[in-house]
Design a protein around this motif. Sequence first.
Motif, PDB file in Angstrom:
ATOM      1  N   HIS A 268       6.698  12.178  -6.039  1.00 38.74           N
ATOM      2  CA  HIS A 268       7.915  11.803  -5.322  1.00 38.74           C
ATOM      3  C   HIS A 268       8.773  13.047  -5.057  1.00 38.74           C
ATOM      4  O   HIS A 268       9.482  13.517  -5.932  1.00 38.74           O
ATOM      5  CB  HIS A 268       8.703  10.785  -6.158  1.00 38.74           C
TER       6      HIS A 268
ATOM      7  N   TYR B 121       4.824  12.013  -1.441  1.00 35.87           N
ATOM      8  CA  TYR B 121       5.884  11.450  -0.612  1.00 35.87           C
ATOM      9  C   TYR B 121       6.853  12.571  -0.258  1.00 35.87           C
ATOM     10  O   TYR B 121       7.658  12.998  -1.072  1.00 35.87           O
ATOM     11  CB  TYR B 121       6.578  10.330  -1.383  1.00 35.87           C
TER      12      TYR B 121
ATOM     13  N   ASN C 209       8.494   8.544   5.230  1.00 41.57           N
ATOM     14  CA  ASN C 209       9.256   7.293   5.217  1.00 41.57           C
ATOM     15  C   ASN C 209       8.550   6.177   5.989  1.00 41.57           C
ATOM     16  O   ASN C 209       8.500   5.036   5.554  1.00 41.57           O
ATOM     17  CB  ASN C 209      10.654   7.513   5.800  1.00 41.57           C
TER      18      ASN C 209
ATOM     19  N   ILE D  38       5.995   4.414   4.033  1.00 44.33           N
ATOM     20  CA  ILE D  38       6.520   3.529   2.994  1.00 44.33           C
ATOM     21  C   ILE D  38       7.058   2.236   3.620  1.00 44.33           C
ATOM     22  O   ILE D  38       6.876   1.141   3.097  1.00 44.33           O
ATOM     23  CB  ILE D  38       7.644   4.240   2.207  1.00 44.33           C
TER      24      ILE D  38
ATOM     25  N   TYR E 152       9.033   0.476  -1.857  1.00 43.62           N
ATOM     26  CA  TYR E 152       8.381   1.517  -2.645  1.00 43.62           C
ATOM     27  C   TYR E 152       7.397   0.883  -3.637  1.00 43.62           C
ATOM     28  O   TYR E 152       6.264   1.349  -3.801  1.00 43.62           O
ATOM     29  CB  TYR E 152       9.449   2.319  -3.373  1.00 43.62           C
TER      30      TYR E 152
ATOM     31  N   CYS F 289       3.266   1.188  -3.822  1.00 43.13           N
ATOM     32  CA  CYS F 289       2.520   1.503  -5.049  1.00 43.13           C
ATOM     33  C   CYS F 289       1.484   0.428  -5.355  1.00 43.13           C
ATOM     34  O   CYS F 289       0.375   0.736  -5.803  1.00 43.13           O
ATOM     35  CB  CYS F 289       3.479   1.667  -6.225  1.00 43.13           C
TER      36      CYS F 289
ATOM     37  N   PRO G 141      12.654   7.153  -9.082  1.00 42.65           N
ATOM     38  CA  PRO G 141      12.939   6.017  -8.199  1.00 42.65           C
ATOM     39  C   PRO G 141      12.764   4.688  -8.905  1.00 42.65           C
ATOM     40  O   PRO G 141      12.042   4.570  -9.898  1.00 42.65           O
ATOM     41  CB  PRO G 141      11.906   6.193  -7.071  1.00 42.65           C
TER      42      PRO G 141
ATOM     43  N   VAL H 195      11.059   1.689  -9.236  1.00 44.83           N
ATOM     44  CA  VAL H 195       9.759   1.182  -8.826  1.00 44.83           C
ATOM     45  C   VAL H 195       9.073   0.530 -10.027  1.00 44.83           C
ATOM     46  O   VAL H 195       9.241   0.984 -11.166  1.00 44.83           O
ATOM     47  CB  VAL H 195       8.887   2.321  -8.249  1.00 44.83           C
TER      48      VAL H 195
END
Length: 398
Positions: free
Chosen positions: A6, A39, A62, A65, A99, A103, A119, A121
Amino acid sequence: MNILIHIPEVNQGWGGVRNYVATFIRSLTLPEQSKVFIYHNCADPEILEAAAHLNNVEIVRNYDIQKSERIWKRRSFHLLNKFFFRLGIKKRYLLPNVYSLFCSDHKIDILHCPYQELPNVKGPKLISTLHDVQELYYPEFFSAEIRAYRANAYLDIVRRADKILVSYNHVKEDLIKYFNVPSEKIVVVILPMDKLWFNRFLSKSVDTGQFTAPLKPYLLYPANSWPHKNHLGLIKAIKLLNKKDIMVNLVLTGELVSPQKGKILSYIKANQLEEQIAIKGVVSEMELFSLYKNSRGVVIPTLYEAGSFPLMESIIMRIPVICSNVTSLPDTIKDLDFVFDPKNIEQMSHKIERLWTDPLFRERNLEVGLKIIPKLVQNSAGPIISSIFEELKHGSLV
């Protein structure tokens, strides 16, 4: 395994963090079956070059995602909740953030943020690199709002992260002391310095004379002007030497950041130092390499660092360097003759004078550096990071 790194906004303006991130990516040694998603929105050439060495890597932005096919899921959840509402059922189904959906779709096992962020997540195991807690040592350099943000954000990170990476023991000790982090949760991993940004210039013939330095000869300080970088202290030391008729030229690279920018420019003007101090700002990597190689030496007067990339870069590039006596810097340079108290302007000016005027001092500095280089460039960071990933994936925490 699938790994997501990230770093969406990392770029050259991030200073040492950007160097750390690029070096971290270059240090990864993973099994062939692994895939790395990075990312990253900025298309920073240093980051992209670092990623290129990985066998199976995908740059995610972006728009990757937040793909449009998520819309149907949002509509479905909205209709489902509306249906329950009409039946008088209070239960609500919450849509995972995009996000987390990314994943899940890509079966991410490990999410690693190689700087002080994590983040929100769910799904993968979480790792963050915490670089320092500088605000606890120099709170005056930070607004009350930023200190409050860091306190809350770092506490959130240390609680949610499955592992925390740090580069130096003093950072680990700070996290244990100030955030009550269990010692076993923190892993000290010093990255190898054999994969730094300037290697591409060392391995081929580069005309270092193509960039004309504004002053000759000169000392160099490459750093953004954040308060802890202590530019003003360095310039005051240069001014003090003028009283001894020792006129030291200084070249500064990096972004001039407010409010220090105004203080630095005002001091230079008020003390008629315009002909001795050149401010280059952010320069290309090739120009920075040229400024390093053509300098008489490098001065690092920082008040606080977890670790200093300019110090290690100078040693490896065979440039004489002196530095402050804070945190990990004395242990890096190994010889106290080349360090100074950054708050003691007179002591700093004395070391600058020796670096500027004494060829034997510079020669001995290079001799000491030659013994340090193997320790900087040779370590097992890659396998250590890989083993952390493996252990987290299989649920066995070290």
